[in-house]
Write a protein that holds these residues in place. Sequence first.
Motif, short mmCIF file in Angstrom:
data_model
loop_
_atom_site.label_atom_id
_atom_site.label_comp_id
_atom_site.label_asym_id
_atom_site.label_seq_id
_atom_site.Cartn_x
_atom_site.Cartn_y
_atom_site.Cartn_z
N ALA A 174 0.84 -1.20 0.00
CA ALA A 174 0.00 0.00 0.00
C ALA A 174 0.87 1.25 0.00
N SER A 216 -6.36 1.32 -4.53
CA SER A 216 -6.65 0.12 -3.76
C SER A 216 -6.60 -1.12 -4.65
N ALA A 230 -2.90 -1.77 -5.57
CA ALA A 230 -2.16 -2.27 -4.41
C ALA A 230 -2.47 -3.75 -4.20
N ALA A 239 -3.22 -5.53 0.87
CA ALA A 239 -2.78 -4.14 0.69
C ALA A 239 -3.91 -3.26 0.19
N ILE A 264 -4.65 0.91 2.08
CA ILE A 264 -4.69 2.24 1.48
C ILE A 264 -5.45 3.22 2.38
#
Length: 331
Positions: free
Chosen positions: A127, A147, A150, A157, A161
């Motif tokens: 993230a 998001s 990630a 991850a 975020i």
Amino acid sequence: MRKEDVVKGYLPATIVAGERGEAFAPSNIALCKYWGKRNRELNLPINASLSVSLAHLGSKTCITESPDGVDRVILNGEEQAGDSKFARKVVDFISLFRGDLKQAVQVETENNIPTAAGLASSASGFAALMLAVDHFYDLKLAPQHLSAFARMGSGSASRSIFNGFVEWQMGNREDGMDSFAVPLDRDWADLRIGLVKVATAEKKVDSRAGMQRTVESAHLYQSWPLQAAADLEKLHIAIEQQDFMLLGETAEQNALSMHATMIASWPPLLYWQPESVAAMHKIWDLRAQGLQVYFTMDAGPNLKLLFLEQDSADLISAFPELEIVTPFATT
């Protein structure tokens, strides 16, 4: 469908590097776990999940231009070999976003939680890396895209975020762009999380491999998506009504159900250590004595306790080395 093909459609026509991209992302603890992928390439989950972030515990990442034209990755002050698993994952991830830009980078990451020990360091790590990439290349990606991307580095991850309570929606699209996390507009001022660190060494079986083994070999896994869906609904009610008992019972049962599918895989996958089981029994004894405390566990031996601020002193007495996190300290 490849990651490169999905990402390309969301990038500007020309990629330009800046001088520095820096970001922090918190680790997160899933109250309803993510376990199992419907697409391994894109890290698309079989079930939706819900987590709470760990405030100041997580990863800080800084990206700058490499001083010598070679991609370099530094973790906790130590440069990683270019062909190491960690360095390759980081550089491959950055390469998704720099397109034809040939400029090499230096990536410096500091984790204030143990790496690869079941404390969600990969979640905060990817993230923070995604956020730093967005700043360094001035991509100006929307939060849901940050998001989703990630998630391609590490599934959890997607949740790191954001801060606080976060739900990762499983999505249905083939390209996965509807599989991203959204923060819940709820806080819980007196909620506490306690970290019981049984072992901080790197796991022998990482989460990705463990997840795949479970899906492929555990017949018990067939019940997991239904369990996760039911637990997710309960957790939403618990958070909305600030019903701590419902929150704790649901999170603990969800964690034990996930670990049951691991134990039922072949070869058996057991992340617990004797100290993990001893801590579980201590928690159950404390609860029998009237103390409201519950636990959750990710793919590792460490426990995360859930309790309310009023019981902090009792928990420190029972677990002298307990590290307490206040998830909503700034809200």
